[in-house]
Write an enzyme that holds these catalytic residues in place. Structure first.
Site, PDB file in Angstrom:
ATOM      1  N   SER A 145      34.759  21.327  33.192  1.00  0.00           N
ATOM      2  CA  SER A 145      34.463  19.928  33.542  1.00  0.00           C
ATOM      3  C   SER A 145      34.507  19.214  32.434  1.00  0.00           C
ATOM      4  O   SER A 145      34.297  19.485  31.209  1.00  0.00           O
ATOM      5  CB  SER A 145      33.256  19.744  34.065  1.00  0.00           C
ATOM      6  OG  SER A 145      32.536  18.334  34.507  1.00  0.00           O
ATOM      7  N   TYR A 158      23.851  21.459  33.041  1.00  0.00           N
ATOM      8  CA  TYR A 158      25.211  22.052  33.818  1.00  0.00           C
ATOM      9  C   TYR A 158      26.484  21.643  32.849  1.00  0.00           C
ATOM     10  O   TYR A 158      27.098  22.390  32.315  1.00  0.00           O
ATOM     11  CB  TYR A 158      25.269  21.211  34.931  1.00  0.00           C
ATOM     12  CG  TYR A 158      26.865  21.352  35.382  1.00  0.00           C
ATOM     13  CD1 TYR A 158      27.195  22.178  36.344  1.00  0.00           C
ATOM     14  CD2 TYR A 158      27.523  20.045  35.350  1.00  0.00           C
ATOM     15  CE1 TYR A 158      28.537  22.279  36.811  1.00  0.00           C
ATOM     16  CE2 TYR A 158      28.920  19.886  35.847  1.00  0.00           C
ATOM     17  CZ  TYR A 158      29.286  21.026  36.404  1.00  0.00           C
ATOM     18  OH  TYR A 158      30.647  20.880  36.946  1.00  0.00           O
TER      19      TYR A 158
END
Ligand code: NAP
Length: 253
Positions: A145, A158
């Site tokens: 990401s 995360y």
């Protein structure tokens, strides 16, 4: 959908967490380019529906239940793929969890464990199972990401697990070469179920679009195109790299 070639004719691809969203988009793209695709997720109903959709597009697809943190599911995913198709050419490790919005210092140990287990460890364990079946010229793609580069406050831990995948890409590329290339895709913001909290209101959506240089959110097709490129022989001299697919949202130099 972009014009697709047939770069994966005769190839066998496993894509995890692939019954909707980015994983499904990747499976569809690889399948349209000729791959036999093995899709999976936690729920049988989702698996069945996704297989139907792929078959309706003329794609050769096998669907299995695989919760990526379940050792038996991972083993069976690899075994059934090899039983049916005889080999593995592409593995896309796409599953992730983002179970908390707490600051890192307030995140419970059980949540820290879950983040590590699903976002990082499960990829490693799946590849341990898959490695003996990977062909010469095979390719592994990890889905990270842009949060890997700049963790946002509400999803900081995360983001850190996604940063770990950048290192894992480098380490595995060294370990798995020359027969297998290992690369990574770092998506920007794509309006899937996973990103619902960023895209659900018109106002937040617009503000997010404005953060990009292309004035739009990403699509699952954008992510699939980048993944297919890295997985294909078009990228045969690329390994250990991360491709940011984020419409120019600041990530790294
Ligand atoms: P999504 O649309 O919510 O899809 C998630 C898929 O994963 C579903 O098919 C779900 O099916 C399956 N799944 C969830 N947990 C699983 C587990 N533990 N084991 C196996 N399958 C599981 O998510 P997405 O946005 O496509 O995200 C895919 C990847 O892209 C993730 O790695 C995410 O971190 C990354 N990413 C997304 C964005 C974004 O903006 N969307 C941005 C950056 C990175 P079941 O419910 O049946 O399990």
């Amino acid at each position: 959908m972009a014009n697709t070639g047939k770069r994966f004719q005769g190839k066998v691809a496993i894509v995890t967490a692939s019954t909707q969203g980015i994983g499904f988009g990747i499976a569809e793209r690889l399948g349209l380019e000729g791959a036999s695709v093995v899709i999976s997720s936690r729920r049988q109903k989702n698996v069945d529906e996704a297989v139907e959709k792929l078959k309706a597009r003329g794609i050769e697809a096998l669907g299995l239940v695989c919760h990526v943190s379940n050792a038996q599911h991972r083993k069976s995913l690899v075994e059934k793929t090899v039983q049916k198709y005889g080999k593995i050419d592409v593995v896309v490790s796409n599953a992730a969890a983002n179970p908390s919005v707490d600051p890192i210092l307030e995140t419970k140990e059980s949540v820290l464990d879950k983040l590590w287990e699903i976002n990082v460890k499960a990829s490693i364990l799946l590849l341990q199972d898959a490695a003996p079946h990977l062909q010469k010229g095979s390719s592994v793609i990890l889905i990270s990401s842009m949060a890997a580069y700049q963790p946002q406050a509400s999803m900081a831990m995360y983001g850190v697990t996604k940063t770990a995948l950048l290192g894992l890409t480098k380490a595995l590329a060294a370990e798995m070469g020359p027969d297998t290339r290992v690369n990574c895709v770092a998506p920007g913001i794509v309006p899937t179920h996973f990103a619902d909290f960023i895209t659900r209101t018109e106002e937040i959506r617009k503000a997010t679009e404005e953060k990009t240089l292309l004035n739009r959110l990403g699509t699952t097709e954008d992510m699939a195109a980048a993944t297919a490129f890295l997985a294909s022989d078009d990228a045969s001299y690329i390994t250990g790299e991360t491709l940011v697919v984020a419409g120019g949202i600041p990530s790294r130099l």
